[in-house]
Design a protein around this motif. Structure first.
Motif, short mmCIF file in Angstrom:
data_model
loop_
_atom_site.label_atom_id
_atom_site.label_comp_id
_atom_site.label_asym_id
_atom_site.label_seq_id
_atom_site.Cartn_x
_atom_site.Cartn_y
_atom_site.Cartn_z
N PHE A 314 -6.17 8.45 -10.59
CA PHE A 314 -5.86 9.23 -9.39
C PHE A 314 -4.90 8.46 -8.50
CE2 PHE A 314 -6.75 10.52 -4.99
CZ PHE A 314 -6.64 11.91 -5.11
N ARG A 315 -3.91 9.19 -7.95
CA ARG A 315 -3.10 8.60 -6.88
C ARG A 315 -2.73 9.66 -5.88
NH1 ARG A 315 2.20 4.66 -6.26
NH2 ARG A 315 2.10 4.79 -3.99
N GLU A 316 -2.96 9.37 -4.64
CA GLU A 316 -2.45 10.23 -3.58
C GLU A 316 -1.98 9.33 -2.47
OE1 GLU A 316 -4.88 13.77 -2.46
OE2 GLU A 316 -4.26 13.14 -0.45
N LYS A 317 -0.69 9.38 -2.23
CA LYS A 317 -0.04 8.49 -1.25
C LYS A 317 -0.42 7.03 -1.53
CE LYS A 317 0.57 11.99 2.23
NZ LYS A 317 -0.21 12.67 3.24
N ASP A 318 -1.13 6.40 -0.58
CA ASP A 318 -1.43 4.97 -0.76
C ASP A 318 -2.76 4.71 -1.45
OD1 ASP A 318 0.87 3.93 0.28
OD2 ASP A 318 0.14 4.02 2.35
N GLU A 320 -5.39 4.89 -4.67
CA GLU A 320 -5.47 5.01 -6.13
C GLU A 320 -6.88 4.74 -6.61
OE1 GLU A 320 -2.67 2.34 -8.00
OE2 GLU A 320 -0.96 3.37 -7.09
N ASN A 337 -6.38 0.63 -1.78
CA ASN A 337 -5.58 1.08 -0.64
C ASN A 337 -4.31 0.24 -0.61
OD1 ASN A 337 -4.45 1.78 1.78
ND2 ASN A 337 -6.24 1.27 3.05
N TYR A 345 -12.83 7.24 2.50
CA TYR A 345 -12.79 8.05 1.29
C TYR A 345 -14.19 8.48 0.88
CZ TYR A 345 -11.56 9.78 -3.26
OH TYR A 345 -11.39 10.60 -4.32
N TYR A 347 -16.21 9.93 -2.30
CA TYR A 347 -16.07 10.08 -3.75
C TYR A 347 -17.24 10.90 -4.29
CZ TYR A 347 -14.73 8.87 -8.52
OH TYR A 347 -14.31 8.92 -9.82
#
Ligand code: GLA
Length: 403
Positions: A314-318, A320, A337, A345, A347
């Protein structure tokens, strides 16, 4: 040509083919990523035998050996001249007692000694390389009691890398002493595609620099920041495994980054099955640096015998998420981060499948106990995970199924 001579020639050529057909790397080495120390990142050419001895002492005294570090590796600049017969000698001022004496000292501590050479005429710092002296050098290293050879790629002027590294592999095998063979050609010729049977690891990038995400105008080979090295590994996991690792370069833990950055750097190198070769001054490290380098829980992820490199899921902006399957249906999971702001976050423990290892994580079927490998807190996957991740840092968990 007279018949006797022709016969001899045929025998010799035949011998050459047989020898090469049988040559291999030492297969029993590097079954888990190699661990140790190397002089380059901190000391560059300012090395001598006292530094190497003191480093070996520190490795034992400060718990590094106990945590799994094994190799004490001398990088570039140990060299003196070749003699009239072509044999290489160490620099007499820096290594007055000779390398054999140093190897004896390091072995007496229960550790191993590594050395550095180059496939070209000169090393990256301009010292004699091994080109046309491969068999001679491998024999010399074996006679000194060397256990590890890092083999660089400067001044190679059009050499074919696969051929050049295979010659050295064969020379090492022929010399008869098990020496781990560490390929260092910076990933320029995609060694992951051809080096599985040649070396025990291959560098995948140019030289590391102790900086999380510094932007340099043009990325010189010697200025690879932590995130850039990480990003270059994405396509490479399929090539790594026991005995043949992607080498993300030697560690910069203790060389100037923040504590969180050092922890994240160490955690990522562990997750991605990179060799863990410390590159700081072990004799003068802080307790914080020592505690990072000797975090046995993180090291255990790297040394897991399954040998499957982590997968980014997974990656979204900064932000992972990386996961790594381990032996006994355990997993490591890392939340990264990359950015400069804290992240909160939540999860939900979604199921996932890794095609490469053919392993699945299904949290509906199995509950896992997790341990935070830095904070040492615990929890389980029946509860949603809510985490705050500081800038430039990671949350790294080990998951064990509850039976
Ligand atoms: C190259 C290697 C480094 C180090 C230096 C020594 O740059 O990639 O790891 O060995 O040479 O000169």
């Amino acid at each position: 040509m007279n018949k006797k001579l022709l016969f001899l020639l045929v025998v010799c050529i035949g011998e050459l083919f047989v020898t090469n057909a049988q040559a291999q790397k030492f297969d029993e080495l590097g079954k888990t990523p190699q661990m140790g120390w190397n002089s380059w990142n901190k000391f560059a050419c300012n090395i001598n035998e006292q530094l190497i001895r003191e480093t070996a002492d520190a490795m034992v005294k400060l718990g590094m050996k106990d945590a799994g570090y094994e190799y004490v590796n001398i990088d570039d600049c140990w060299h003196g001249e070749r003699d009239a017969l072509g044999f290489i000698h160490p620099n007499k001022k820096r290594f007055p007692s000779g390398i054999k004496a140093l190897a004896d000292y390091v072995h007496a501590q229960g550790l191993k000694l590594g050395i550095y050479s180059d496939a070209g005429e000169t090393t990256c710092a301009g010292h004699p390389g091994s080109l046309n002296h491969e068999y001679q050098d491998a024999l010399t290293y074996a006679s000194w009691g060397i256990d590890y050879v890092k083999y660089d790629w400067c001044d190679t002027k059009g050499l074919n890398p696969q051929v050049a590294y295979t010659i050295m592999r064969d020379a090492i095998k022929k010399a008869g002493r098990p020496m781990l063979f560490s390929i260092c050609e910076w990933g320029e010729n995609e060694p992951w595609k051809w080096a599985k049977d040649v070396g025990h690891s291959w560098r995948t990038t140019g030289d590391i620099y102790p900086c999380w995400n510094c932007e340099f105008r043009n990325y010189a080979l010697s200025k690879q920041n932590i995130l850039r090295i990480l990003d270059e590994q994405i396509e490479l996991r399929q090539y790594a495994g026991p005995g043949h690792w992607n080498d993300m370069d030697m560690l910069e833990v203790g060389n100037g980054m923040s504590i969180n950055e050092d922890r994240a750097h160490f955690s990522l190198w562990a997750m991605l099955d990179s060799p863990l070769i410390s590159g700081n001054d072990l004799r003068n490290m802080s307790e914080t640096t020592r505690s990072i380098l000797t975090n046995k829980d993180v090291i255990a992820i790297n040394q897991d015998k399954l040998g499957v490199q982590a997968l980014k899921i997974f990656r979204e902006k900064d932000f992972e998420i990386w996961v790594k399957p381990l032996e006994k249906n355990e997993w490591a999971i890392l939340f990264l981060n990359r950015g400069g702001q804290s992240l909160t976050y939540t999860y939900l423990w979604l199921p996932l499948h890794d095609n490469l290892s053919n392993r699945s994580l299904d949290f509906d079927k199995t509950t896992y106990l997790w341990t935070d490998l830095w904070a040492k807190t615990t929890g389980n996957t029946r509860q949603i995970l809510k985490a705050e991740i500081a800038p430039h840092s990671v949350l790294m968990l080990r998951l064990k199924p509850i039976h």
